[in-house]
Design a protein around this motif. Structure first.
Motif, PDB file in Angstrom:
ATOM      1  N   THR A 104       0.803  -1.229   0.000  1.00  0.00           N
ATOM      2  CA  THR A 104       0.000   0.000   0.000  1.00  0.00           C
ATOM      3  C   THR A 104       0.830   1.272   0.000  1.00  0.00           C
ATOM      4  N   GLN A 105       2.178   1.171   0.111  1.00  0.00           N
ATOM      5  CA  GLN A 105       3.004   2.372   0.123  1.00  0.00           C
ATOM      6  C   GLN A 105       4.369   2.082  -0.471  1.00  0.00           C
ATOM      7  N   THR A 106       5.026   3.129  -0.980  1.00  0.00           N
ATOM      8  CA  THR A 106       6.324   2.957  -1.630  1.00  0.00           C
ATOM      9  C   THR A 106       7.451   2.825  -0.619  1.00  0.00           C
ATOM     10  N   GLY A 107       7.432   3.615   0.441  1.00  0.00           N
ATOM     11  CA  GLY A 107       8.498   3.587   1.422  1.00  0.00           C
ATOM     12  C   GLY A 107       8.376   2.416   2.373  1.00  0.00           C
ATOM     13  N   GLY A 108       9.540   1.978   2.917  1.00  0.00           N
ATOM     14  CA  GLY A 108       9.532   0.886   3.868  1.00  0.00           C
ATOM     15  C   GLY A 108       9.188   1.352   5.271  1.00  0.00           C
ATOM     16  N   ILE A 109       8.818   0.398   6.116  1.00  0.00           N
ATOM     17  CA  ILE A 109       8.503   0.662   7.520  1.00  0.00           C
ATOM     18  C   ILE A 109       9.644   0.082   8.346  1.00  0.00           C
ATOM     19  N   GLN A 110      10.430   0.960   9.009  1.00  0.00           N
ATOM     20  CA  GLN A 110      11.610   0.497   9.716  1.00  0.00           C
ATOM     21  C   GLN A 110      11.237  -0.379  10.902  1.00  0.00           C
ATOM     22  N   LEU A 111      11.993  -1.490  11.085  1.00  0.00           N
ATOM     23  CA  LEU A 111      11.835  -2.369  12.239  1.00  0.00           C
ATOM     24  C   LEU A 111      12.959  -2.062  13.224  1.00  0.00           C
ATOM     25  N   GLY A 112      12.598  -1.935  14.499  1.00  0.00           N
ATOM     26  CA  GLY A 112      13.596  -1.583  15.505  1.00  0.00           C
ATOM     27  C   GLY A 112      13.672  -0.077  15.688  1.00  0.00           C
ATOM     28  N   ALA A 113      14.010   0.341  16.904  1.00  0.00           N
ATOM     29  CA  ALA A 113      13.940   1.767  17.240  1.00  0.00           C
ATOM     30  C   ALA A 113      15.129   2.552  16.732  1.00  0.00           C
ATOM     31  N   THR A 114      16.285   1.933  16.596  1.00  0.00           N
ATOM     32  CA  THR A 114      17.496   2.692  16.252  1.00  0.00           C
ATOM     33  C   THR A 114      18.235   2.014  15.110  1.00  0.00           C
ATOM     34  N   ASP A 115      19.088   2.830  14.452  1.00  0.00           N
ATOM     35  CA  ASP A 115      19.966   2.273  13.428  1.00  0.00           C
ATOM     36  C   ASP A 115      21.055   1.433  14.088  1.00  0.00           C
ATOM     37  N   VAL A 116      21.591   0.480  13.338  1.00  0.00           N
ATOM     38  CA  VAL A 116      22.737  -0.305  13.798  1.00  0.00           C
ATOM     39  C   VAL A 116      23.963   0.212  13.066  1.00  0.00           C
TER      40      VAL A 116
END
Length: 730
Positions: A647-659
């Motif tokens: 339903t959308q082009t952008g992804g939904i990030q999993l996890g609160a912070t970058d690694v």
């Protein structure tokens, strides 16, 4: 001009009829082998062929030079005889025609079964001169001629029946289905016919004692002539000659018995008669389930329309393949999709400007460009080679791609492969003619453009057995064509994904023309670890576009690395899909590197996509047809996991912070792992225990399909490379 009187000749005669007695059409040609014969004394050179058409009564007569004529060089040469019919199997064989047999019945020298070998006329010794008859009341009795015996006629009858049995066994039993019916019928007819013929001969001799010699000679002559014809005619003729001399009742009964035998054998085997046939079109189409055909052989796994591509598909159990053909400047047909050599070979220009020898010796296909440099360049393959190798063994979709190839293809099939219509489907575009193939007994597949109207389809419908729709056509239109076609099957092309197969089957399509038929036909993974060091494209590799070098997987010359040389390109790894998880899930491990770091934008990234329920194509930051996950590793070392949805082009990030991990070093290998359990997902870069997302609670998608992704990279110089893929169960 006739041959000189001092040269002996041999006259060939024969009569050919259909089973109902109507005369056949055709011709008989005789060609000396070697091609030139010289009669020095007569100053005569004989070469080429002598040809005579079968007349309106089914009769043909042809007089040629005797093969042992004196003064001929070479001595005792032979003839190649060709008997051709437009609606039946012809014969080709080699014979001697010695002067001792000046009159020869063609059927007597024609092989009765479709086996190879030479057939030579051997002239037997003449019979003993009979004694002069006694002088009767009305004058002296003339010299008695060569007398045949009852045993001669009986022997011809027995030989004819034995030949019928042999012919039936050899020619009409390719798969054994007709053997029992044919053997029982012929044995019954043989026993009955032999008894009646013997009784009839005895009755004829007894009833006509005054001219017994003449009648016996007539019966013998008729039996000999009949025995030289086709097995069916031999037995019937021998019986008829003997029975007609005795009584009409006996003739009728013997004829009925023979007719019953022939009818039983022919009726039970007619549908199967094809030399070396293992599979006919009708038998193939009668099989249950979706049919999978090889598109261009197996053009996304082996160089298209080469013997290697056909062999790959057929050796893996694919029972139907496509043969596209075009013609060279000498009329030779070659397996080739395009009119030119530009796309698929190292040569350029139209095929019809190249001589046959040049194509055979100098033209090589360039499958290495799209399928990996591990391939050896493959030669182009003549159509005849593939027909000789596979005709009758698998179903062949044959299509003349250029207008100048149509007539040569028609002539080749009609003259050299008279039974091709049993196992060949004539394939052509809706804009071409289907009159010739339908008139010659071929099944036809008409493939249509996405915009072809119903009126166009209606105009072809009476000449079409199967319809073709493309994978680019809308599902709604495909369903309409399936519905309007009624009982006529609908096939689709070009299919190279299992997800395409599922959608087409849902639309009612029953045949798939696939460039990767082994993968499309399957449902399970074929491997759990890569062998990209072989530099050969694997079955199940699904680029974003088939038959496209830009979308193809690229193999590095060293190190076993692969890449996708396309902006934001992706590549499905169907060979390893669907992944089979263990009780604790599964792990994907792969090495990755960047040979060039994009210092102008360190946020660009590549990685993997996974968790998809189907092998439909994926692209970053785009609406995709199915849900899943993607892992990215930026040029600055940041590792992330995303969920992507339809339903959308952008992804939904999993996890609160970058690694955060160390920034990649150009040319240096990094190892990435993804663990998928029933309830969590975790991504890590090996080398530091802190380089992990940790287990993230997300069980949204657990599909078993995954692939390689260039992510956001548009400058292919900074694209990622991968190697050493391993799938393990947890």
């Amino acid at each position: 001009m006739a041959l000189p009187d001092d040269l002996p000749t041999v006259t060939l005669t024969g009569t050919y009829t259909h089973p109902d007695g109507s005369p056949m059409k055709g011709s008989v040609s005789v060609t000396p082998t070697p091609g030139k014969v010289v009669a020095a004394d007569s100053g005569l050179t004989i070469q080429g062929r002598a040809k005579q058409k079968i007349d309106g009564n089914g009769h043909v007569t042809l007089t040629v030079l005797a093969t042992d004529a004196p003064g001929i060089n070479p001595e005792n040469f032979t003839y190649e005889v060709k008997i051709a019919f437009p609606d039946a199997t012809g014969d080709e064989f080699t014979i001697e025609l010695p002067a001792d047999a000046p009159n020869v019945q063609l059927p007597a020298i024609t092989p009765a079964s479709p086996s190879d070998g030479d057939y030579v006329v051997i002239t037997g010794p003449r019979g003993l001169q009979g004694e002069r008859g006694l002088k009767g009341d009305k004058g002296d009795k003339g010299d008695q001629g060569d007398a045949g015996s009852n045993a001669d006629a009986e022997q011809y009858t027995d030989d004819a029946l034995a030949a019928e049995i042999t012919r039936a066994n050899a020619a009409y039993d390719p798969v054994g289905s007709a053997t029992a019916a044919r053997t029982a019928a012929i044995n019954t007819a043989a026993s009955d016919a032999t008894t009646k013929a013997n009784n009839a001969q005895a009755a004829a001799i007894s009833a006509a004692a005054a001219d017994a010699t003449a009648k016996a000679n007539a019966a013998q002559s008729a039996a000999i002539a009949a025995a030289a014809t086709d097995a069916t005619s031999k037995a019937a003729g021998a019986q008829s000659a003997a029975i007609s001399a005795a009584s009409s009742d006996a003739a009728t009964k013997a004829g009925n018995a023979q007719a019953a035998a022939v009818s039983a054998a022919a009726g039970s085997a007619a549908a199967l008669y094809l030399p070396k046939a293992l599979l006919t079109v009708d038998a193939f189409m009668a099989q249950s389930g979706t049919k999978v055909f090889g598109h261009r052989g197996a053009g996304m796994v082996a160089p298209e329309h080469t013997e290697a591509a056909y062999d790959y598909a057929i050796s893996h159990g694919i029972q139907a393949v496509e043969l596209s053909v075009n013609v060279d400047s000498e009329g030779q047909l070659w397996c080739l999709h395009d009119l030119t050599l530009d796309r698929t070979t190292y040569n350029t220009g139209a095929l019809n400007t190249y001589p046959s020898t040049g194509v055979a010796q100098r033209v090589l296909t360039n499958g290495r460009v799209m399928l990996g440099q591990g391939w050896t360049d493959q030669p182009m393959v003549p159509l005849r080679r593939m027909l000789d190798k596979y005709l009758g063994k698998v179903v062949l979709f044959v299509e003349p791609k250029g207008n100048d190839a149509v007539v040569p293809l028609q002539n080749l099939l009609a003259t050299s492969y008279p039974h091709a219509n049993q196992s060949v489907i004539w394939k052509a575009h809706v804009g071409t003619s289907f009159v010739w193939p339908k008139n010659n007994g071929f099944r036809t597949w008409c493939y249509v453009d996405d915009g072809s109207s119903n009126a166009v389809l209606d105009g072809k419908d009476s000449l079409v057995d199967y319809w073709g729709v493309s994978t680019s056509m809308s599902s709604t239109r495909r369903k309409e064509i399936v519905q309007r076609s009624g009982s006529k099957p609908v096939f689709s092309w070009p299919v190279y994904r299992r997800s395409q197969r599922a959608a087409l089957e849902a639309d009612g399509v029953v045949g798939l023309m696939s460039s990767d038929p082994v993968y499309v036909r399957g449902t399970t993974a074929q491997a759990t670890s890569s062998r990209w060091d072989q530099q050969v494209k694997e079955s199940g590799g699904t680029p974003q576009t088939d038959y496209n070098t830009d979308a193809a997987l690229k193999f590095s010359e060293t190190g076993g690395w692969v890449s996708v040389n396309r902006a934001r390109g992706t590549y499905g790894l169907g060979r390893y899909c669907p992944i089979v998880p263990g009780a604790g899930g599964y792990r994907i491990q792969i090495e990755m590197k960047y040979d060039q770091i994009n210092t102008g934008d360190l946020n660009v990234h590549g990685g993997l996509y996974f968790g998809k329920a189907s092998d439909d194509p994926y692209e970053f930051n785009t609406i995709n047809p199915s849900n899943g996950y993607h892992l990215i590793l930026r040029h600055n070392g940041v590792l992330r996991l995303y969920r992507h949805v339809t339903t959308q082009t952008g992804g939904i990030q999993l996890g609160a912070t970058d690694v955060g991990t160390d920034s990649p070093v150009a040319g240096q290998s990094m190892t990435i792992q993804v663990d998928v359990t029933p309830t969590t997902i975790e991504a890590r870069r090996l080398g530091n225990a802190a380089w992990t997302t940790g287990p993230i609670a997300d069980a949204s998608y657990r599909g078993g399909y995954f692939g390689l992704s260039n992510g956001s990279i548009t400058d292919t110089a900074s694209r990622p490379f991968w190697r050493n893929l391993i799938i393990t169960q947890l």
